[in-house]
Design an enzyme around this catalytic site. Structure first.
Site, PDB file in Angstrom:
ATOM      1  CG  PHE A 130      40.374  59.321  45.545  1.00 54.55           C
ATOM      2  CD1 PHE A 130      41.674  59.611  45.898  1.00 54.55           C
ATOM      3  CD2 PHE A 130      40.111  58.106  44.935  1.00 54.55           C
ATOM      4  CE1 PHE A 130      42.704  58.720  45.648  1.00 54.55           C
ATOM      5  CE2 PHE A 130      41.131  57.206  44.676  1.00 54.55           C
ATOM      6  CZ  PHE A 130      42.435  57.516  45.035  1.00 54.55           C
ATOM      7  CB  THR A 137      35.475  49.571  45.285  1.00 54.53           C
ATOM      8  OG1 THR A 137      34.247  49.757  44.557  1.00 54.53           O
ATOM      9  CG2 THR A 137      35.861  50.895  45.920  1.00 54.53           C
ATOM     10  CE  LYS A 154      29.797  51.406  45.431  1.00 56.26           C
ATOM     11  NZ  LYS A 154      31.025  51.605  44.648  1.00 56.26           N
ATOM     12  CG  ASP A 183      34.993  52.899  27.275  1.00 59.16           C
ATOM     13  OD1 ASP A 183      34.801  52.618  28.469  1.00 59.16           O
ATOM     14  OD2 ASP A 183      34.074  53.183  26.487  1.00 59.16           O
ATOM     15  CE  LYS A 184      31.971  48.147  28.371  1.00 55.35           C
ATOM     16  NZ  LYS A 184      30.693  47.733  29.000  1.00 55.35           N
ATOM     17  CG  HIS A 235      26.802  54.086  46.482  1.00 58.19           C
ATOM     18  ND1 HIS A 235      27.058  53.577  47.734  1.00 58.19           N
ATOM     19  CD2 HIS A 235      27.789  54.987  46.240  1.00 58.19           C
ATOM     20  CE1 HIS A 235      28.152  54.139  48.224  1.00 58.19           C
ATOM     21  NE2 HIS A 235      28.618  55.000  47.333  1.00 58.19           N
ATOM     22  CG  HIS A 236      25.213  55.379  41.150  1.00 59.62           C
ATOM     23  ND1 HIS A 236      25.709  54.389  40.341  1.00 59.62           N
ATOM     24  CD2 HIS A 236      26.299  55.936  41.744  1.00 59.62           C
ATOM     25  CE1 HIS A 236      27.019  54.349  40.411  1.00 59.62           C
ATOM     26  NE2 HIS A 236      27.416  55.285  41.260  1.00 59.62           N
TER      27      HIS A 236
END
EC number: 1.17.1.8
Length: 235
Positions: free
Chosen positions: A99, A73, A135, A31-32, A131-132
């Site tokens: 991808f 990204t 993002k 995780d982050k 996008h959602h």
């Protein structure tokens, strides 16, 4: 194949399910805020982390001889450094803004259409991506890749600009954020008499996740900097 997931949000969790269904083992789920792990436990790493973490994750993999696939990204200011490190370490690295197997075919279709439209100055190009709401970056990496595909194959444009509406040599990209939209990308060519549109609509995240796992499977045992065109043998 033993896989490390660097980033365990919704995309990481979807990748985990697909990887397991294809017979792989997920040996690390990072995780982050987790920096205490041994990347050498994995045969390959798949990075869908935050933009602030991606370059560090990629560097860690390459320094430890673990091939890495990255779909994060928003970190590309450091892309050339990642490429240089990969070559220095004789490692394996794939970055893609998207991808999805279908999107990578869409990228090639976009380039072909741009070449066909290059001498038709009466058409103006615009792009839209949706996008959602979670993002973080805008425009999306996929939209930037599409814009670059037009710029490289059409003499009428030399740059892109977010939300620019005036007609110039810069391609305007409109970015919208709507709840629960996995990703929609549209390229528009419009003249006074007609319009030509190409569009890719993702129905869910599984297409992105499947492509990342396929790329990881392909990358293991290879050295170099690759793209999804290499994985799919297109372009």
């Amino acid at each position: 194949m033993k896989i490390a997931l660097l980033g365990y949000g919704r995309m990481g969790q979807t990748i985990e399910k697909i990887a397991i269904s294809r017979g792989h083992d997920v040996v690390l789920k990072i995780d982050k805020d987790d920096n205490d792990y041994d990347i050498t436990l994995a045969d390959v790493a798949i990075d869908f982390s935050l933009p602030s973490a991606a370059f560090g994750n990629i560097t860690n993999c390459l320094n430890n001889n673990v091939p890495v696939v990255s779909g994060t990204t928003g970190w590309l200011d450091n892309y050339d450094k990642a490429v240089a490190l990969c070559k220095e370490k004789n490692g394996g690295f794939i970055y893609a803004s998207n991808f999805s197997l279908g999107v990578n075919i869409f990228f090639e279709l976009n380039k072909t259409l741009a070449k066909m439209m290059s001498n038709l100055n009466q058409y103006n190009v615009t792009m839209e991506e949706i996008h959602h709401t979670k993002k973080l970056d805008a425009p999306s990496g996929t939209a930037i890749t599409l814009a670059e595909g037009v710029i490289d194959n059409n003499n009428n444009y030399d740059d892109w600009k977010l939300d620019e509406s005036d007609k110039s040599t810069r391609i305007p990209i409109v970015a919208k954020r709507i709840e629960d939209v996995p990703g929609t990308h549209t390229v528009n060519y419009e003249s006074e008499v007609d319009s030509i549109n190409i569009e890719h609509v993702a129905h869910n995240r599984q297409g992105f996740a499947l492509g990342a796992v396929v790329a990881a499977e392909w990358l293991v045992g290879k050295a170099g900097v690759f793209s999804m065109n290499d994985v799919l043998n297109i372009g």
